[in-house]
Design a protein around this motif. Sequence first.
Motif, PDB file in Angstrom:
ATOM      1  N   PRO A  32      15.369 -50.589  16.575  1.00  0.00           N
ATOM      2  CA  PRO A  32      15.894 -49.353  15.968  1.00  0.00           C
ATOM      3  C   PRO A  32      17.410 -49.193  16.122  1.00  0.00           C
ATOM      4  N   LYS A  33      17.973 -49.786  17.149  1.00  0.00           N
ATOM      5  CA  LYS A  33      19.412 -49.685  17.367  1.00  0.00           C
ATOM      6  C   LYS A  33      20.188 -50.491  16.330  1.00  0.00           C
ATOM      7  N   TYR A  34      19.620 -51.612  15.885  1.00  0.00           N
ATOM      8  CA  TYR A  34      20.349 -52.530  15.022  1.00  0.00           C
ATOM      9  C   TYR A  34      19.885 -52.565  13.571  1.00  0.00           C
ATOM     10  N   ILE A  35      18.677 -52.077  13.301  1.00  0.00           N
ATOM     11  CA  ILE A  35      18.136 -52.148  11.945  1.00  0.00           C
ATOM     12  C   ILE A  35      17.773 -50.753  11.474  1.00  0.00           C
ATOM     13  N   ASN A  36      18.358 -50.372  10.368  1.00  0.00           N
ATOM     14  CA  ASN A  36      18.090 -49.068   9.769  1.00  0.00           C
ATOM     15  C   ASN A  36      16.846 -49.196   8.901  1.00  0.00           C
ATOM     16  N   LYS A  37      15.738 -48.626   9.367  1.00  0.00           N
ATOM     17  CA  LYS A  37      14.472 -48.732   8.658  1.00  0.00           C
ATOM     18  C   LYS A  37      14.447 -47.719   7.510  1.00  0.00           C
ATOM     19  N   ASP A  38      14.180 -48.200   6.317  1.00  0.00           N
ATOM     20  CA  ASP A  38      14.023 -47.329   5.154  1.00  0.00           C
ATOM     21  C   ASP A  38      12.532 -47.158   4.915  1.00  0.00           C
ATOM     22  N   THR A  39      12.018 -45.978   5.169  1.00  0.00           N
ATOM     23  CA  THR A  39      10.577 -45.730   5.079  1.00  0.00           C
ATOM     24  C   THR A  39      10.048 -45.863   3.652  1.00  0.00           C
ATOM     25  N   ARG A  40      10.944 -45.948   2.672  1.00  0.00           N
ATOM     26  CA  ARG A  40      10.508 -46.103   1.280  1.00  0.00           C
ATOM     27  C   ARG A  40      10.192 -47.557   0.925  1.00  0.00           C
ATOM     28  N   LEU A  41      10.637 -48.503   1.727  1.00  0.00           N
ATOM     29  CA  LEU A  41      10.473 -49.913   1.396  1.00  0.00           C
ATOM     30  C   LEU A  41       9.017 -50.340   1.213  1.00  0.00           C
ATOM     31  N   PRO A  42       8.093 -49.986   2.118  1.00  0.00           N
ATOM     32  CA  PRO A  42       6.699 -50.398   1.895  1.00  0.00           C
ATOM     33  C   PRO A  42       6.154 -49.918   0.543  1.00  0.00           C
ATOM     34  N   GLN A  43       6.481 -48.702   0.147  1.00  0.00           N
ATOM     35  CA  GLN A  43       5.997 -48.183  -1.134  1.00  0.00           C
ATOM     36  C   GLN A  43       6.617 -48.934  -2.308  1.00  0.00           C
ATOM     37  N   VAL A  44       7.891 -49.247  -2.211  1.00  0.00           N
ATOM     38  CA  VAL A  44       8.556 -50.016  -3.277  1.00  0.00           C
ATOM     39  C   VAL A  44       7.892 -51.378  -3.427  1.00  0.00           C
ATOM     40  N   LEU A  45       7.642 -52.059  -2.321  1.00  0.00           N
ATOM     41  CA  LEU A  45       7.000 -53.367  -2.382  1.00  0.00           C
ATOM     42  C   LEU A  45       5.573 -53.252  -2.923  1.00  0.00           C
ATOM     43  N   HIS A  46       4.872 -52.211  -2.522  1.00  0.00           N
ATOM     44  CA  HIS A  46       3.517 -51.977  -3.041  1.00  0.00           C
ATOM     45  C   HIS A  46       3.559 -51.748  -4.552  1.00  0.00           C
ATOM     46  N   ASN A  47       4.504 -50.941  -5.026  1.00  0.00           N
ATOM     47  CA  ASN A  47       4.632 -50.679  -6.461  1.00  0.00           C
ATOM     48  C   ASN A  47       4.928 -51.961  -7.235  1.00  0.00           C
ATOM     49  N   LEU A  48       5.802 -52.793  -6.689  1.00  0.00           N
ATOM     50  CA  LEU A  48       6.100 -54.066  -7.338  1.00  0.00           C
ATOM     51  C   LEU A  48       4.850 -54.932  -7.442  1.00  0.00           C
ATOM     52  N   ARG A  49       4.132 -55.020  -6.345  1.00  0.00           N
ATOM     53  CA  ARG A  49       2.923 -55.842  -6.322  1.00  0.00           C
ATOM     54  C   ARG A  49       1.866 -55.299  -7.282  1.00  0.00           C
ATOM     55  N   SER A  50       1.712 -53.978  -7.308  1.00  0.00           N
ATOM     56  CA  SER A  50       0.735 -53.341  -8.198  1.00  0.00           C
ATOM     57  C   SER A  50       1.051 -53.585  -9.665  1.00  0.00           C
ATOM     58  N   SER A  51       2.330 -53.743  -9.975  1.00  0.00           N
ATOM     59  CA  SER A  51       2.727 -53.967 -11.362  1.00  0.00           C
ATOM     60  C   SER A  51       2.640 -55.440 -11.752  1.00  0.00           C
ATOM     61  N   GLY A  52       2.241 -56.284 -10.795  1.00  0.00           N
ATOM     62  CA  GLY A  52       2.099 -57.703 -11.085  1.00  0.00           C
ATOM     63  C   GLY A  52       3.307 -58.546 -10.725  1.00  0.00           C
ATOM     64  N   ALA A  53       4.356 -57.915 -10.222  1.00  0.00           N
ATOM     65  CA  ALA A  53       5.559 -58.658  -9.841  1.00  0.00           C
ATOM     66  C   ALA A  53       5.292 -59.453  -8.561  1.00  0.00           C
ATOM     67  N   LYS A  54       5.966 -60.553  -8.437  1.00  0.00           N
ATOM     68  CA  LYS A  54       5.866 -61.370  -7.232  1.00  0.00           C
ATOM     69  C   LYS A  54       7.203 -61.316  -6.498  1.00  0.00           C
ATOM     70  N   THR A  55       7.141 -61.265  -5.195  1.00  0.00           N
ATOM     71  CA  THR A  55       8.347 -61.233  -4.375  1.00  0.00           C
ATOM     72  C   THR A  55       8.250 -62.315  -3.306  1.00  0.00           C
ATOM     73  N   PHE A  56       9.377 -62.656  -2.732  1.00  0.00           N
ATOM     74  CA  PHE A  56       9.394 -63.599  -1.627  1.00  0.00           C
ATOM     75  C   PHE A  56      10.603 -63.302  -0.763  1.00  0.00           C
ATOM     76  N   ILE A  57      10.552 -63.795   0.447  1.00  0.00           N
ATOM     77  CA  ILE A  57      11.659 -63.632   1.385  1.00  0.00           C
ATOM     78  C   ILE A  57      12.396 -64.966   1.463  1.00  0.00           C
ATOM     79  N   LEU A  58      13.681 -64.907   1.267  1.00  0.00           N
ATOM     80  CA  LEU A  58      14.521 -66.088   1.423  1.00  0.00           C
ATOM     81  C   LEU A  58      15.481 -65.815   2.577  1.00  0.00           C
TER      82      LEU A  58
END
Length: 81
Positions: A32-58
């Motif tokens: 928590p000291k070094y990373i600013n957690k955005d609580t909206r991120l899980p929902q954004v990723l869920h919405n992308l996945r629900s719409s059929g979009a694919k994501t990856f971490i590089l």
Amino acid sequence: MSYKSIFHDVRSAVDHVHRSGVMKEATCHDLPKYINKDTRLPQVLHNLRSSGAKTFILTNSEWWYTDKVMQYILELSLIHI
């Protein structure tokens, strides 16, 4: 001391910290000291996945660090493939 000398000293120190893993270990001890957690991120990723979009971490980070950070920001464990 020249600007070039200062740059090389700072660059050397940053490279050493990255290579040694000291920075990542310190970050993981207090995420928590070094990373600013955005609580909206899980929902954004869920919405992308629900719409059929694919994501990856590089990343060029090690698995243990990436897993720990992703668990923290998404509040879940990554699926190990």
